[in-house]
Design a protein around this motif. Structure first.
Motif, PDB file in Angstrom:
ATOM      1  N   GLY A 127      11.777   7.596 -11.396  1.00 51.11           N
ATOM      2  CA  GLY A 127      12.786   6.794 -10.708  1.00 51.11           C
ATOM      3  C   GLY A 127      13.114   5.555 -11.501  1.00 51.11           C
ATOM      4  N   ALA A 128      14.108   4.845 -11.048  1.00 47.40           N
ATOM      5  CA  ALA A 128      14.522   3.614 -11.727  1.00 47.40           C
ATOM      6  C   ALA A 128      13.439   2.556 -11.584  1.00 47.40           C
ATOM      7  N   ASN A 129      13.514   1.538 -12.426  1.00 45.77           N
ATOM      8  CA  ASN A 129      12.615   0.396 -12.278  1.00 45.77           C
ATOM      9  C   ASN A 129      12.791  -0.220 -10.888  1.00 45.77           C
ATOM     10  N   ALA A 130      11.673  -0.612 -10.279  1.00 47.26           N
ATOM     11  CA  ALA A 130      11.680  -1.248  -8.957  1.00 47.26           C
ATOM     12  C   ALA A 130      12.178  -0.335  -7.849  1.00 47.26           C
ATOM     13  N   SER A 131      12.128   0.981  -8.080  1.00 44.31           N
ATOM     14  CA  SER A 131      12.556   1.918  -7.029  1.00 44.31           C
ATOM     15  C   SER A 131      11.425   2.293  -6.089  1.00 44.31           C
ATOM     16  N   GLY A 132      10.167   1.962  -6.452  1.00 44.89           N
ATOM     17  CA  GLY A 132       9.047   2.239  -5.560  1.00 44.89           C
ATOM     18  C   GLY A 132       8.080   3.296  -6.051  1.00 44.89           C
ATOM     19  N   LYS A 133       8.194   3.701  -7.320  1.00 42.98           N
ATOM     20  CA  LYS A 133       7.262   4.703  -7.856  1.00 42.98           C
ATOM     21  C   LYS A 133       5.813   4.226  -7.729  1.00 42.98           C
ATOM     22  N   SER A 134       5.565   3.047  -8.269  1.00 42.32           N
ATOM     23  CA  SER A 134       4.210   2.504  -8.241  1.00 42.32           C
ATOM     24  C   SER A 134       3.756   2.200  -6.820  1.00 42.32           C
ATOM     25  N   THR A 135       4.699   1.889  -5.946  1.00 42.01           N
ATOM     26  CA  THR A 135       4.348   1.567  -4.558  1.00 42.01           C
ATOM     27  C   THR A 135       3.701   2.746  -3.864  1.00 42.01           C
ATOM     28  N   ILE A 136       4.117   3.965  -4.193  1.00 38.22           N
ATOM     29  CA  ILE A 136       3.497   5.146  -3.598  1.00 38.22           C
ATOM     30  C   ILE A 136       2.020   5.200  -3.983  1.00 38.22           C
ATOM     31  N   LEU A 137       1.726   5.003  -5.268  1.00 37.64           N
ATOM     32  CA  LEU A 137       0.337   5.014  -5.718  1.00 37.64           C
ATOM     33  C   LEU A 137      -0.425   3.803  -5.186  1.00 37.64           C
ATOM     34  N   ASP A 138       0.245   2.651  -5.126  1.00 36.72           N
ATOM     35  CA  ASP A 138      -0.407   1.454  -4.581  1.00 36.72           C
ATOM     36  C   ASP A 138      -0.779   1.647  -3.117  1.00 36.72           C
ATOM     37  N   ALA A 139       0.056   2.366  -2.374  1.00 37.11           N
ATOM     38  CA  ALA A 139      -0.251   2.639  -0.971  1.00 37.11           C
ATOM     39  C   ALA A 139      -1.514   3.495  -0.849  1.00 37.11           C
ATOM     40  N   MET A 140      -1.663   4.479  -1.748  1.00 33.12           N
ATOM     41  CA  MET A 140      -2.893   5.278  -1.751  1.00 33.12           C
ATOM     42  C   MET A 140      -4.106   4.403  -2.044  1.00 33.12           C
ATOM     43  N   SER A 141      -3.969   3.523  -3.032  1.00 30.60           N
ATOM     44  CA  SER A 141      -5.073   2.625  -3.372  1.00 30.60           C
ATOM     45  C   SER A 141      -5.391   1.678  -2.221  1.00 30.60           C
ATOM     46  N   TYR A 142      -4.361   1.225  -1.524  1.00 29.88           N
ATOM     47  CA  TYR A 142      -4.550   0.328  -0.378  1.00 29.88           C
ATOM     48  C   TYR A 142      -5.335   1.015   0.727  1.00 29.88           C
ATOM     49  N   VAL A 143      -5.006   2.264   1.012  1.00 33.72           N
ATOM     50  CA  VAL A 143      -5.729   3.015   2.042  1.00 33.72           C
ATOM     51  C   VAL A 143      -7.192   3.162   1.651  1.00 33.72           C
ATOM     52  N   ILE A 144      -7.451   3.516   0.407  1.00 31.36           N
ATOM     53  CA  ILE A 144      -8.833   3.679  -0.054  1.00 31.36           C
ATOM     54  C   ILE A 144      -9.579   2.354  -0.011  1.00 31.36           C
ATOM     55  N   TRP A 145      -8.895   1.276  -0.374  1.00 35.72           N
ATOM     56  CA  TRP A 145      -9.513  -0.056  -0.311  1.00 35.72           C
ATOM     57  C   TRP A 145      -9.914  -0.415   1.123  1.00 35.72           C
ATOM     58  N   LEU A 146      -9.074  -0.104   2.082  1.00 31.47           N
ATOM     59  CA  LEU A 146      -9.409  -0.382   3.480  1.00 31.47           C
ATOM     60  C   LEU A 146     -10.605   0.449   3.939  1.00 31.47           C
ATOM     61  N   ILE A 147     -10.635   1.716   3.549  1.00 36.38           N
ATOM     62  CA  ILE A 147     -11.762   2.578   3.926  1.00 36.38           C
ATOM     63  C   ILE A 147     -13.049   2.064   3.297  1.00 36.38           C
ATOM     64  N   ARG A 148     -12.941   1.588   2.077  1.00 40.86           N
ATOM     65  CA  ARG A 148     -14.120   1.128   1.356  1.00 40.86           C
ATOM     66  C   ARG A 148     -14.635  -0.223   1.862  1.00 40.86           C
ATOM     67  N   THR A 149     -13.737  -1.129   2.237  1.00 44.49           N
ATOM     68  CA  THR A 149     -14.145  -2.525   2.427  1.00 44.49           C
ATOM     69  C   THR A 149     -13.953  -3.098   3.821  1.00 44.49           C
ATOM     70  N   SER A 150     -13.158  -2.475   4.682  1.00 42.55           N
ATOM     71  CA  SER A 150     -12.808  -3.145   5.949  1.00 42.55           C
ATOM     72  C   SER A 150     -14.037  -3.438   6.812  1.00 42.55           C
ATOM     73  N   ALA A 151     -15.097  -2.637   6.716  1.00 46.08           N
ATOM     74  CA  ALA A 151     -16.304  -2.893   7.511  1.00 46.08           C
ATOM     75  C   ALA A 151     -16.998  -4.175   7.075  1.00 46.08           C
ATOM     76  N   ARG A 152     -16.683  -4.638   5.855  1.00 44.16           N
ATOM     77  CA  ARG A 152     -17.317  -5.858   5.355  1.00 44.16           C
ATOM     78  C   ARG A 152     -16.413  -7.084   5.519  1.00 44.16           C
ATOM     79  N   SER A 153     -15.272  -6.930   6.145  1.00 46.60           N
ATOM     80  CA  SER A 153     -14.351  -8.055   6.302  1.00 46.60           C
ATOM     81  C   SER A 153     -14.916  -9.099   7.260  1.00 46.60           C
ATOM     82  N   GLU A 154     -14.445 -10.320   7.103  1.00 46.99           N
ATOM     83  CA  GLU A 154     -14.911 -11.399   7.972  1.00 46.99           C
ATOM     84  C   GLU A 154     -14.520 -11.122   9.428  1.00 46.99           C
ATOM     85  N   ALA A 155     -15.408 -11.444  10.330  1.00 46.42           N
ATOM     86  CA  ALA A 155     -15.212 -11.102  11.744  1.00 46.42           C
ATOM     87  C   ALA A 155     -13.939 -11.703  12.325  1.00 46.42           C
ATOM     88  N   THR A 156     -13.563 -12.885  11.879  1.00 45.95           N
ATOM     89  CA  THR A 156     -12.415 -13.585  12.474  1.00 45.95           C
ATOM     90  C   THR A 156     -11.156 -13.480  11.621  1.00 45.95           C
TER      91      THR A 156
END
Length: 436
Positions: A51-80
């Protein structure tokens, strides 16, 4: 294997977009120029997003990484503290809407659907469903669900088929933590395989060079494989060595201790020193021509070409994916010669070189991937090619080439440049600055 990934309300993605690895026609027809059977059977081992620059190609992969990051770390997030969210910002409504995702995947002989949504930094819903096939009968089991009641109370229901200390996990799961993340933190065995499927896939981009170094020093099979890869890539490499710094500079260690707010005791200092040494351990490649002339052929890593560095950087994750059958995500796979890119793609495409059905999902601007590579044959099927483009409101849309039903021998490169499939920049003639 990944079956599909869906996401909504993340950065440039407003409405739900889905990347599907399900083969068109169940994979019965293919134009690939590979030896033997294609890997993956009914699921694709490769997907490229153009796709064109800034069309969202990397955003698709970033969304996958974001989901994995939440699964990996959300249990360790600050309570508040609420979970970090990055909604679509170009309209007022989306800023207040939830983030949502759904991931369908196979694990052994079973299929799973894991989904969750976030709103105001809290988990609004979460579920895991198992689709199991036994004795040619397909059954559906909801392993756990989570929802917020009208009174604002989080309710988590776990199937009786999941045994063990689940009650304590339910009670200790905060509203800013995924239940799957909390279960893994408490080593809840019935869900650990699902958790590992997510977190043992692609490494973070910054860790890829380090991952290859670590694997080279620990795994003799990888050592043989990557040495063969480098020597066969026609970049003049005969051998690989690993160079480890003796000790990081004292002032650099002091800086990291201050930035990390660590107590400056001996244990903390040794930890920082060890980490800095690990991060700065790099390969030293022995080059053929210098070796033949009797000259020491080792070059410092900084003097190697960007292409050589890129080949080493992705080698560890590629080997890991092929070895474990995981998915490897790679943003902008194009710093190598096209024939090297073709060779790596072919490794994933062929069942003989990819018996574990690993997957390669990457973004690129290399339009030559769409064609028959100057007569060498197609390396991608039409359902493995995806495009991104922005709609009139600036939101990313993701769609496969197969939606256009191109014929088997259609000149896809030509029609792509003509804009028939979308996914290209819309350019206007530059105004001559000297003109009145």
């Amino acid at each position: 294997m990944l079956i599909s990934f869906s996401v909504a309300n993340f950065r440039s993605i407003r409405h739900q977009q889905t990347l599907s690895m399900v083969r068109a026609g169940a994979g019965t027809t293919s134009r690939l120029a590979i030896n033997g059977e294609p890997a993956g059977k009914g699921l694709s081992p490769v997907a490229v997003i153009l796709g064109a620059n800034a069309s969202g190609k990397s955003t698709i992969l970033d969304a996958m990484s974001y989901v994995i990051w939440l699964i990996r770390t959300s249990a360790r997030s600050e309570a508040t503290k609420g979970l970090k969210m990055e909604p679509f910002l170009l309209d007022a409504t989306s800023r207040e809407e939830p983030f949502s995702t759904e991931i369908c995947f196979t694990l052994d002989q079973d299929e799973y659907r894991y989904a969750f949504s976030l709103k105001d930094g809290k988990v609004e819903s979460e579920s895991l469903i198992l689709y199991s096939s036994q004795q040619q009968r397909r059954s559906t089991r909801t392993l756990f669900t989570r929802a917020v009641s009208p009174q604002g109370k989080t309710e988590i229901n776990v199937s009786n088929r999941l045994t063990g200390h689940k009650k304590a996990i339910i009670q200790s799961t905060r509203d800013n933590s995924l239940f799957l993340s909390k279960a893994a933190q408490d080593n809840y065995e019935p869900l650990m395989d699902v958790y590992r499927w997510f977190v043992e896939s692609s490494p973070d981009d910054d860790d890829m060079t380090e991952d290859s170094v670590r694997r080279f020093t620990m795994d003799p099979h990888f050592r043989t494989w990557v040495t063969g890869l480098l020597t066969q890539a026609d970049i003049g490499v005969m051998d690989v060595k690993i160079k480890t710094p003796s000790k990081p500079p004292t002032d650099l260690v002091d800086t990291f201790l201050r930035l990390g707010h660590e107590d400056e005791n001996e244990e903390a200092r040794h930890t920082v020193e060890r980490r800095l040494i690990q991060q700065n351990t790099r390969p030293a490649l022995v080059h053929q021509h210098a070796h033949d002339s009797g000259v020491d052929g080792e070059l410092s890593w900084s003097r190697e070409s960007l292409g050589t560095q890129e080949l080493w950087r992705i080698a560890g994750p590629v080997f890991n994916a092929l070895d474990t059958g995981r998915a490897f995500r790679l943003d902008e796979f194009e710093n190598l010669h096209p024939l090297l890119i073709r060779a790596i793609i072919e490794i994933f495409q062929s069942a003989s070189t990819n018996p574990q059905n690993a997957q390669l999902i990457f973004t690129s601007h290399d339009v030559s991937l769409l064609g028959n590579y100057g007569g060498l044959g197609y390396m991608l099927d039409r359902d493995q090619i995806w495009f991104t483009e922005k709609d009139n409101d600036g939101a990313t849309e993701l769609f496969p080439l197969s939606d256009y039903r191109p014929t088997k021998d259609e000149d896809i490169v030509k029609f792509y440049f003509q804009g028939r499939y979308g996914g290209i920049p819309v350019l206007q003639l530059l105004v001559d600055p000297a003109a009145d």
